[in-house]
Write a protein that holds these residues in place. Sequence first.
Motif, short mmCIF file in Angstrom:
data_model
loop_
_atom_site.label_atom_id
_atom_site.label_comp_id
_atom_site.label_asym_id
_atom_site.label_seq_id
_atom_site.Cartn_x
_atom_site.Cartn_y
_atom_site.Cartn_z
N LEU A 237 -10.81 -34.75 -16.35
CA LEU A 237 -12.22 -34.83 -16.75
C LEU A 237 -12.64 -36.30 -16.64
CD1 LEU A 237 -14.84 -33.84 -18.23
CD2 LEU A 237 -13.67 -34.42 -20.36
N GLU A 238 -13.79 -36.48 -16.04
CA GLU A 238 -14.32 -37.85 -15.94
C GLU A 238 -15.70 -37.89 -16.55
OE1 GLU A 238 -12.23 -39.49 -11.90
OE2 GLU A 238 -14.39 -39.66 -12.15
N ILE A 239 -15.92 -38.84 -17.46
CA ILE A 239 -17.25 -39.01 -18.06
C ILE A 239 -17.77 -40.36 -17.62
CG2 ILE A 239 -18.57 -39.21 -20.21
CD1 ILE A 239 -17.50 -36.45 -20.01
N LYS A 240 -18.98 -40.36 -17.07
CA LYS A 240 -19.60 -41.63 -16.70
C LYS A 240 -20.92 -41.74 -17.45
CE LYS A 240 -17.51 -42.13 -12.16
NZ LYS A 240 -17.76 -42.18 -10.70
N ILE A 241 -21.09 -42.89 -18.09
CA ILE A 241 -22.31 -43.10 -18.88
C ILE A 241 -23.30 -43.91 -18.05
CG2 ILE A 241 -23.26 -44.23 -20.93
CD1 ILE A 241 -20.60 -43.56 -22.32
N ASN A 242 -24.50 -43.38 -17.92
CA ASN A 242 -25.53 -44.12 -17.19
C ASN A 242 -25.87 -45.42 -17.92
OD1 ASN A 242 -26.10 -42.48 -14.93
ND2 ASN A 242 -27.12 -41.01 -16.30
N PRO B 136 -14.02 -29.70 -16.32
CA PRO B 136 -13.36 -30.84 -15.70
C PRO B 136 -14.16 -31.33 -14.50
CG PRO B 136 -11.88 -28.93 -15.85
CD PRO B 136 -13.21 -28.47 -16.26
N GLY B 137 -13.83 -32.52 -14.08
CA GLY B 137 -14.56 -33.11 -12.96
C GLY B 137 -15.43 -34.25 -13.45
N GLU B 138 -16.33 -34.67 -12.60
CA GLU B 138 -17.16 -35.82 -12.94
C GLU B 138 -18.40 -35.37 -13.71
OE1 GLU B 138 -19.53 -38.27 -10.02
OE2 GLU B 138 -17.65 -39.37 -10.00
N ASN B 139 -18.65 -35.99 -14.86
CA ASN B 139 -19.83 -35.68 -15.66
C ASN B 139 -20.61 -36.95 -15.95
OD1 ASN B 139 -19.59 -32.69 -16.93
ND2 ASN B 139 -17.57 -33.55 -16.58
N TRP B 140 -21.90 -36.94 -15.63
CA TRP B 140 -22.74 -38.10 -15.97
C TRP B 140 -23.49 -37.82 -17.27
CZ3 TRP B 140 -23.03 -42.88 -13.91
CH2 TRP B 140 -22.38 -43.08 -12.67
N VAL B 141 -23.55 -38.81 -18.13
CA VAL B 141 -24.30 -38.62 -19.38
C VAL B 141 -25.29 -39.75 -19.61
CG1 VAL B 141 -23.08 -37.18 -21.06
CG2 VAL B 141 -22.14 -39.38 -20.41
N ASP B 142 -26.40 -39.38 -20.23
CA ASP B 142 -27.38 -40.35 -20.70
C ASP B 142 -27.29 -40.41 -22.22
OD1 ASP B 142 -29.51 -39.38 -18.11
OD2 ASP B 142 -28.92 -41.45 -18.53
N LEU B 143 -27.18 -41.59 -22.74
CA LEU B 143 -27.12 -41.72 -24.21
C LEU B 143 -28.53 -41.83 -24.77
CD1 LEU B 143 -24.11 -44.13 -24.79
CD2 LEU B 143 -24.15 -41.65 -24.50
N GLU B 144 -28.71 -41.21 -25.92
CA GLU B 144 -30.02 -41.28 -26.57
C GLU B 144 -29.85 -41.81 -27.99
OE1 GLU B 144 -31.98 -37.70 -24.06
OE2 GLU B 144 -31.56 -37.39 -26.19
N PRO B 145 -30.90 -42.52 -28.50
CA PRO B 145 -30.79 -43.09 -29.85
C PRO B 145 -30.52 -42.01 -30.88
CG PRO B 145 -32.83 -43.78 -28.78
CD PRO B 145 -32.17 -42.81 -27.85
N ILE B 146 -29.72 -42.33 -31.83
CA ILE B 146 -29.42 -41.35 -32.88
C ILE B 146 -29.20 -42.08 -34.20
CG2 ILE B 146 -26.92 -41.35 -32.45
CD1 ILE B 146 -27.08 -38.27 -32.98
N LEU B 147 -29.65 -41.47 -35.28
CA LEU B 147 -29.44 -42.07 -36.59
C LEU B 147 -28.00 -41.78 -37.04
CD1 LEU B 147 -32.77 -40.94 -38.23
CD2 LEU B 147 -32.17 -43.24 -37.45
N ASP B 148 -27.47 -42.68 -37.82
CA ASP B 148 -26.09 -42.53 -38.29
C ASP B 148 -25.85 -41.16 -38.92
OD1 ASP B 148 -25.00 -45.87 -39.24
OD2 ASP B 148 -25.26 -44.85 -37.33
#
Lengths: 186, 779
Positions: B632-637, B699-711
């Motif tokens: 599994l590959e995770i890539k963060i934009n 599994p495989g390559e996954n691209w993710v976008d992070l979004e603001p989140i409160l604790d």
Amino acid sequence: MDDSKIIEILRSRKRDKALVRLYKYYPNVKKLIRSKGGDHEDAQDIYQEALILFCKKVADTKFVLSSSIDTYLYGVCRFLWKNKMKKKNQGKLVEFDTELKSTDEEELQRALDKEKKMKMTEEILDNLGDRCWEILRLFYHDALKMKEIAEKMGFKSEKIAKNQKYKCLERAKLNLKEQLSQKPIV
Amino acid sequence: MRPELNLIEEIESYISGEMLANDRVAFEDRMKSDPELQEEVSFQQDILEGIDDLVLKQSVQSAYKQYQFNNILKWGFGSIVAVAAIVVTSLMIFDSEHNQSILLPTDNKEEVILADADKYIPSQIFELTTEQGTVIETEGGMIIAIPKDAFLDENGEIYTGSYELEVKEALEPVDVIQAGLSPTSNENMSETAGIFFMNATVNGIGLQLNPEAEIIVEMPIDEPGQGAEILSGRQMIDGTIVWENPYPVSDYLTPVDIKALNFYPPNFKDSLYAWGLNADDKAFTDSLFYTFSYVVEEDKGINAARLFKQNCSTCHTSGSEDLIGPGLGGIIHKRNLNWLVAFTKNSQELIRTGDKQAIEIYNIFDKSVMPPQDLSRSEIVAIFDYLDWETRVKIDGDDAPMNSNGIVADEVSNQKPLGIDPAQIKAIWNEKFQNTIIATKEFEERLQVIYASCDEEILDLYINNLNLPIYLIDSMAMRASSSHKMEFFDLYLRKEGSLKVENPLGKKLNKYYQEKSKIYAQAIAETDKKFWLTKDRLDEIASNKTFDKLSDDEFRKTENYLKELNINIESAYQQLGKKAPKIKSRYHFKSKVNVLGWSNINRSVIKATSEGTSFDYTDEEGKNTTTNYKNLEIKINDLNLYDRAYVYLAARDQNSYARMKFSKNRFSKPLNELLDYNVICIGYKGEEAFSSSIESVEPGENWVDLEPILDNDLEVKIRKLCTNRAGRDMRADMAFEKFQIKEQARKKRNEHIVDLRGKLHPLIFPCMPPPEPSPALIN
């Protein structure tokens, strides 16, 4: 609260409550006094005096209100202000209609003269010291029993309280005598 | 009863109509023939009528107050604040025989809310005695100074003995409003800085204020402003208050917000700016400055000289000569303070860790072992500070018999430094001095000269003469100062005045402030001690935490490993149509791996599990089992936008999680195809959190976008995507990350502070020789 209700309360022991209500007519009086060259302190004095005269009148059970309280108080204030202006202008006539009946005016004048006389007594009482004043007020005005007063004011016995009351009264009388001998009422 | 009083009683019974008919006739006859009696009766009637009149008048006045108060409520407090003039309102009642328990002639409680407003403010009772003047501080921070013989008894004689002082205060607008007090006396709304009430009684009987005595009250005020005045209030019988007799609070010098003044030594703030520090943060600059307090050492009860004698002097001198160990004079400037503390506490420990400096000293002094010293950090620091001071006094003494202040060096106490003690400044730099000459620009200016003169006694001159015009104190300072006569003379020539606050109790107040100064010094010492204690404790926690964390990680890794192993084994057995043995614990696991036969599979599975690779096994009967792992590959934009980022992998129905490995700009981990995984990505910009998640990730390559989140939301998310245990662990892991970042910052800050102390020393104590620059600074 209508006028007859206010008068009823004024005659009761809850007079203070009615007095606060009566201040709702004050803004008009303030406007009047200001338009006639007085400041807010004058307005305040005049209105207080008017209220006192009104209360005393009401205290007489025979008194019947001929107009609304609002109108009556307004008229009394006009009268009082005219009076004051006359004094200020050294007796010169002030063109200012009180909108009161002449009999009412005469009656007011008598009440006012009496007030002036009472002023000295009031001052003497006011300067008697808080404890003396309290005991006199509780007994003569609030009509509390001597025993209650003794408890309330922390006197050891009713007898001491009673003695104290007479002492205070004596002091007030002496002061009054002294004052009168110094400057007789003109 | 006296005969006069008997007569009054008789008249009263006549007026009230209580007199019996027969007596009544007799009394009237007497009156006819006795004009004096007639007069007495008439006077008495007048008085009785007057009582009713006065009560009525007071009722009317009280009604007016109520009316005004209702208006205030109607218009809101905002309109009061909007008025520019600030009225410092004080209600002082010292009427003789004043009694608090006045009740209105009413049986309806609701209607007397204003009339006896001060009932709603709780009383503070102080048990005092007239024998000496006294200064008290109320809960609200009011300071009341009462001189000796301040009260008169009922007979007008000076009262001596103990008495109760009752104080009520409404210093906040909220209190004033809630108590129903009216700050206004006429219709001009004014802003009150607080209303208070004072009364002195003995056994419930009121005392009078001696007209020759003056009570000083200092109220905490936010903005003194101009035009502030004190009004005294006369409490009417009905409980309302008439405000009268205004007088201004200040006249010649205008006090400004004392906190806004700069009481630091010359160049203190400028230097901090120059060093790129946030000199505008007063909490920071204060803490820095006050740690230089020398009163601290005295009050801490650390006698550095004695400690040195007891613990060190056998092997060390306080100068430069060596004994068994090196001379310690001025050592504080040669070596890092933290190092010194560590070495003193346990030199052998330091040598064992391979510390070069420690080993060097050890070798120079013939490998003689310095025993570990059972001293606290503050004690050790105190000793080194003392040694530093000792050295300087000696240098001064040798080179010149007089120091710059003309004081023979020997006379200088061997611990007190030359200069203004920061604790002294702390004692005066607060609201308590707001209404004194201290809180003026004029004093701020003088303080700069005082710092330069290094003469604490000159500072005392100003503090001890708060009631004098400042120019008079300037002249005293001029005479007292040996080095800065001209400067004080220049100040004197300006003939600047005083606050128009009469202060006959100045001395009393000063004493109070001196005590306060001591308390401050103690507080500083305590804080200082706490700081180092906390620091030691935090260091300890940090190392423990790191250790715990590591073992936790180990444990979790093992546990994960085991869980997964079980699943894999079960799957393998199932495929083979056999029941799998349960592997439950580490210990258990160990014992099982040695089983022959099926252990082959075990081993194989173990191998595959540990390596995260697929495996293929065929048993003796020709049956086949496979376990597949896919990466599994995770890539963060925009990964570079985040200060730090983590990706957590939580296997569904498993009690734990894993943080994915990061390399080459991606997070990766082989996934067991038998398991279902959730992914949680978390990124931080400073304290701000960003997140994204994938449920049942492929599994495989996954691209993710992070979004603001409160604790909080992040926690909720974690709880949702992980089982409890896993979520808890994951949060602990995150918390640890945070902790480490904070920890690093803290350590850095501490080093910084130690460094800064060295640099600031000459600014704060300009008359002491500058510390030798440390080797680090030369480089």
